[in-house]
Design a protein around this motif. Sequence first.
Motif, short mmCIF file in Angstrom:
data_model
loop_
_atom_site.label_atom_id
_atom_site.label_comp_id
_atom_site.label_asym_id
_atom_site.label_seq_id
_atom_site.Cartn_x
_atom_site.Cartn_y
_atom_site.Cartn_z
N VAL A 5 -77.09 28.22 -35.47
CA VAL A 5 -75.64 28.47 -35.38
C VAL A 5 -75.32 29.13 -34.04
N ALA A 6 -76.15 30.07 -33.63
CA ALA A 6 -75.93 30.74 -32.35
C ALA A 6 -76.05 29.74 -31.20
N PHE A 7 -77.03 28.86 -31.27
CA PHE A 7 -77.20 27.84 -30.24
C PHE A 7 -75.99 26.92 -30.20
N ALA A 8 -75.50 26.50 -31.35
CA ALA A 8 -74.33 25.62 -31.41
C ALA A 8 -73.10 26.33 -30.85
N PHE A 9 -72.95 27.60 -31.15
CA PHE A 9 -71.82 28.37 -30.64
C PHE A 9 -71.87 28.48 -29.12
N VAL A 10 -73.02 28.80 -28.58
CA VAL A 10 -73.18 28.91 -27.12
C VAL A 10 -72.96 27.56 -26.47
N PHE A 11 -73.48 26.49 -27.07
CA PHE A 11 -73.31 25.15 -26.53
C PHE A 11 -71.83 24.77 -26.49
N LEU A 12 -71.11 25.01 -27.55
CA LEU A 12 -69.67 24.70 -27.59
C LEU A 12 -68.89 25.56 -26.60
N LEU A 13 -69.27 26.82 -26.48
CA LEU A 13 -68.61 27.70 -25.53
C LEU A 13 -68.79 27.19 -24.10
N LEU A 14 -69.99 26.80 -23.74
CA LEU A 14 -70.25 26.25 -22.40
C LEU A 14 -69.58 24.90 -22.21
N ALA A 15 -69.53 24.10 -23.25
CA ALA A 15 -68.91 22.78 -23.15
C ALA A 15 -67.40 22.91 -22.91
#
Length: 53
Positions: A5-15
């Motif tokens: 979940v943390a990885f997905a959140f960081v990925f979406l934030l950067l995207a």
Amino acid sequence: MVAGVAFAFVFLLLALAGPLLLYFIIQSETDDNPVMGRDEAEQAAREGYEKSK
């Protein structure tokens, strides 16, 4: 699970942040473009062409 979940959140934030950052960089470069009339533009084009000869 938490790491995913943390990885997905960081990925979406950067995207989302990347394109917004590029937009603001480009917007800041195009804020104060000189505006000239047709006569001035034709004269500038002629001078640029004559210098390139």
